[in-house]
Scaffold this active site. Structure first.
Site, mmCIF file in Angstrom:
data_model
loop_
_atom_site.group_PDB
_atom_site.id
_atom_site.type_symbol
_atom_site.label_atom_id
_atom_site.label_comp_id
_atom_site.label_asym_id
_atom_site.label_seq_id
_atom_site.Cartn_x
_atom_site.Cartn_y
_atom_site.Cartn_z
ATOM 1 N N ARG A 152 11.407 -1.149 11.701
ATOM 2 C CA ARG A 152 10.105 -1.277 12.366
ATOM 3 C C ARG A 152 10.081 -2.541 13.211
ATOM 4 O O ARG A 152 10.185 -3.648 12.695
ATOM 5 C CB ARG A 152 8.989 -1.335 11.316
ATOM 6 C CG ARG A 152 8.517 0.022 10.879
ATOM 7 C CD ARG A 152 7.437 -0.077 9.825
ATOM 8 N NE ARG A 152 6.246 -0.784 10.273
ATOM 9 C CZ ARG A 152 5.122 -0.831 9.570
ATOM 10 N NH1 ARG A 152 5.045 -0.226 8.412
ATOM 11 N NH2 ARG A 152 4.079 -1.492 10.035
ATOM 12 N N ARG A 168 -0.816 -9.485 13.373
ATOM 13 C CA ARG A 168 -1.360 -8.463 12.468
ATOM 14 C C ARG A 168 -2.176 -9.088 11.340
ATOM 15 O O ARG A 168 -3.224 -8.576 10.951
ATOM 16 C CB ARG A 168 -0.232 -7.604 11.899
ATOM 17 C CG ARG A 168 0.239 -6.547 12.894
ATOM 18 C CD ARG A 168 1.684 -6.176 12.681
ATOM 19 N NE ARG A 168 1.930 -5.500 11.435
ATOM 20 C CZ ARG A 168 3.114 -5.486 10.826
ATOM 21 N NH1 ARG A 168 4.143 -6.116 11.357
ATOM 22 N NH2 ARG A 168 3.269 -4.836 9.702
ATOM 23 N N ARG A 196 11.235 -6.616 5.006
ATOM 24 C CA ARG A 196 11.132 -5.184 5.310
ATOM 25 C C ARG A 196 11.693 -4.891 6.701
ATOM 26 O O ARG A 196 12.339 -3.872 6.912
ATOM 27 C CB ARG A 196 9.664 -4.744 5.216
ATOM 28 C CG ARG A 196 9.451 -3.250 5.415
ATOM 29 C CD ARG A 196 8.044 -2.827 5.032
ATOM 30 N NE ARG A 196 7.080 -3.098 6.081
ATOM 31 C CZ ARG A 196 5.759 -2.889 5.974
ATOM 32 N NH1 ARG A 196 5.259 -2.438 4.852
ATOM 33 N NH2 ARG A 196 4.951 -3.148 6.973
ATOM 34 N N ARG A 227 -9.855 0.436 8.856
ATOM 35 C CA ARG A 227 -9.479 -0.940 9.171
ATOM 36 C C ARG A 227 -10.573 -1.657 9.955
ATOM 37 O O ARG A 227 -10.398 -2.825 10.298
ATOM 38 C CB ARG A 227 -8.216 -0.936 10.027
ATOM 39 C CG ARG A 227 -6.930 -1.205 9.243
ATOM 40 C CD ARG A 227 -5.766 -0.990 10.197
ATOM 41 N NE ARG A 227 -4.632 -1.780 9.865
ATOM 42 C CZ ARG A 227 -3.530 -1.312 9.251
ATOM 43 N NH1 ARG A 227 -3.475 -0.065 8.859
ATOM 44 N NH2 ARG A 227 -2.512 -2.100 9.033
ATOM 45 N N LYS A 256 0.828 -1.210 0.000
ATOM 46 C CA LYS A 256 0.000 0.000 0.000
ATOM 47 C C LYS A 256 0.867 1.266 0.000
ATOM 48 O O LYS A 256 0.581 2.214 -0.712
ATOM 49 C CB LYS A 256 -0.937 0.025 1.219
ATOM 50 C CG LYS A 256 -1.901 -1.152 1.267
ATOM 51 C CD LYS A 256 -2.893 -1.043 2.420
ATOM 52 C CE LYS A 256 -2.263 -1.121 3.799
ATOM 53 N NZ LYS A 256 -1.833 -2.478 4.201
HETATM 54 P P1 ADP Z 1 0.934 -2.502 7.975
HETATM 55 O O1 ADP Z 1 -0.255 -2.309 7.078
HETATM 56 O O2 ADP Z 1 2.167 -2.887 7.250
HETATM 57 O O3 ADP Z 1 0.657 -3.391 9.144
HETATM 58 P P2 ADP Z 1 0.693 0.251 8.927
HETATM 59 O O4 ADP Z 1 1.831 1.155 8.872
HETATM 60 O O5 ADP Z 1 -0.495 0.527 8.054
HETATM 61 O O6 ADP Z 1 1.320 -1.153 8.636
HETATM 62 O O7 ADP Z 1 0.154 0.137 10.438
HETATM 63 C C1 ADP Z 1 1.003 -0.154 11.513
HETATM 64 C C2 ADP Z 1 0.185 -0.334 12.788
HETATM 65 O O8 ADP Z 1 -0.488 0.903 13.123
HETATM 66 C C3 ADP Z 1 -0.940 -1.374 12.736
HETATM 67 O O9 ADP Z 1 -0.483 -2.685 12.988
HETATM 68 C C4 ADP Z 1 -1.887 -0.836 13.820
HETATM 69 O O10 ADP Z 1 -1.420 -1.178 15.116
HETATM 70 C C5 ADP Z 1 -1.767 0.664 13.699
HETATM 71 N N1 ADP Z 1 -2.802 1.199 12.776
HETATM 72 C C6 ADP Z 1 -2.596 1.717 11.540
HETATM 73 N N2 ADP Z 1 -3.751 2.107 10.979
HETATM 74 C C7 ADP Z 1 -4.729 1.812 11.885
HETATM 75 C C8 ADP Z 1 -6.151 1.938 11.891
HETATM 76 N N3 ADP Z 1 -6.814 2.448 10.836
HETATM 77 N N4 ADP Z 1 -6.825 1.533 12.989
HETATM 78 C C9 ADP Z 1 -6.201 1.028 14.043
HETATM 79 N N5 ADP Z 1 -4.866 0.857 14.107
HETATM 80 C C10 ADP Z 1 -4.129 1.236 13.035
#
Ligand code: ADP
Length: 194
Positions: free
Chosen positions: A134, A146, A128, A89, A14
């Site tokens: 991270r 996740r 990654r 999400r 993404k």
């Molecule tokens: P990825 O999609 O690779 O897991 P992101 O950078 O999108 O990574 O998100 C990292 C973390 O941030 C998620 O695992 C979650 O804990 C939190 N997070 C991100 N977006 C949301 C959301 N819309 N609602 C709740 N938690 C979120």
């Protein structure tokens, strides 16, 4: 406005595709993950709260995430449109986003979903984790958590947009350019933003 939800599991690509799409269409990129990480780095109260969830592979609570995202959207009312990356999400987040956009006399144009099989996701995230720094990409248990949270809480968001006839699935395996082309074709076919 051209408002795209870029959807897909952790590691689907993404972030990579968002960077290309904002350049192509002149959109504002709102990545909830990036905003949380910036807050963690900056040592803000929001960052401290979010970190406890992120480090365990859990979702940050809806009210916190929705409030943060709304603020970011309101800072950019004159934008041509947005790419929402990592948001919504949950179904509650999807409803909140619809209400927010409605209050701005606009709506989501399309949900573009990058489809990638789970074994490929695990490989990409571990890779990654080696250079992204991270912590949530370095522990196989957190990665699995996740993916499980995605399947349980985030997948239903697909139904939300399917009902609105806005869901478009895109094969997320292959060359970055090929995937980008498929995303652009879906957007151009929507008739908005040309
Ligand atoms: P990825 O999609 O690779 O897991 P992101 O950078 O999108 O990574 O998100 C990292 C973390 O941030 C998620 O695992 C979650 O804990 C939190 N997070 C991100 N977006 C949301 C959301 N819309 N609602 C709740 N938690 C979120």
């Amino acid at each position: 406005m051209l408002n795209i939800v870029l959807f897909g599991p952790p590691g689907a690509g993404k972030g990579t595709q968002s960077a290309k799409l904002i350049e192509q269409y002149g959109l504002i990129h709102l990545s909830t993950g990036d905003i949380f990480r910036a807050n963690i780095k900056g040592g803000t109260e929001l960052g401290t709260l979010a970190k406890q969830y992120i480090d365990n592979g859990q979702l940050v609570p809806d009210e916190v995430t929705i409030g943060m995202l709304s603020n970011e959207v309101k800072k950019n009312v004159d934008a041509k449109g947005f790419i929402f990356d990592g948001f919504p999400r949950t179904q509650a987040q999807a409803k909140a986003l619809d209400n927010l956009l409605e209050s701005m006399q606009t709506e989501i144009t399309l949900m573009l979903a990058l489809e990638v099989a789970e074994d490929e996701l695990r490989k990409r995230l571990l890779l990654r984790g080696k250079d992204s720094g991270r912590a949530d990409d370095q522990d196989p248990a957190v990665i699995q958590k996740r993916i499980d949270v995605y399947n349980a809480e985030t997948m239903p968001v697909k139904d939300y947009y399917t009902t609105q006839r806005k869901y478009r699935g895109i094969d997320g395996i292959g060359e970055i350019e090929t995937i980008f082309k498929a995303l652009c074709e879906a957007i151009d076919g929507s008739g908005i933003g040309n």
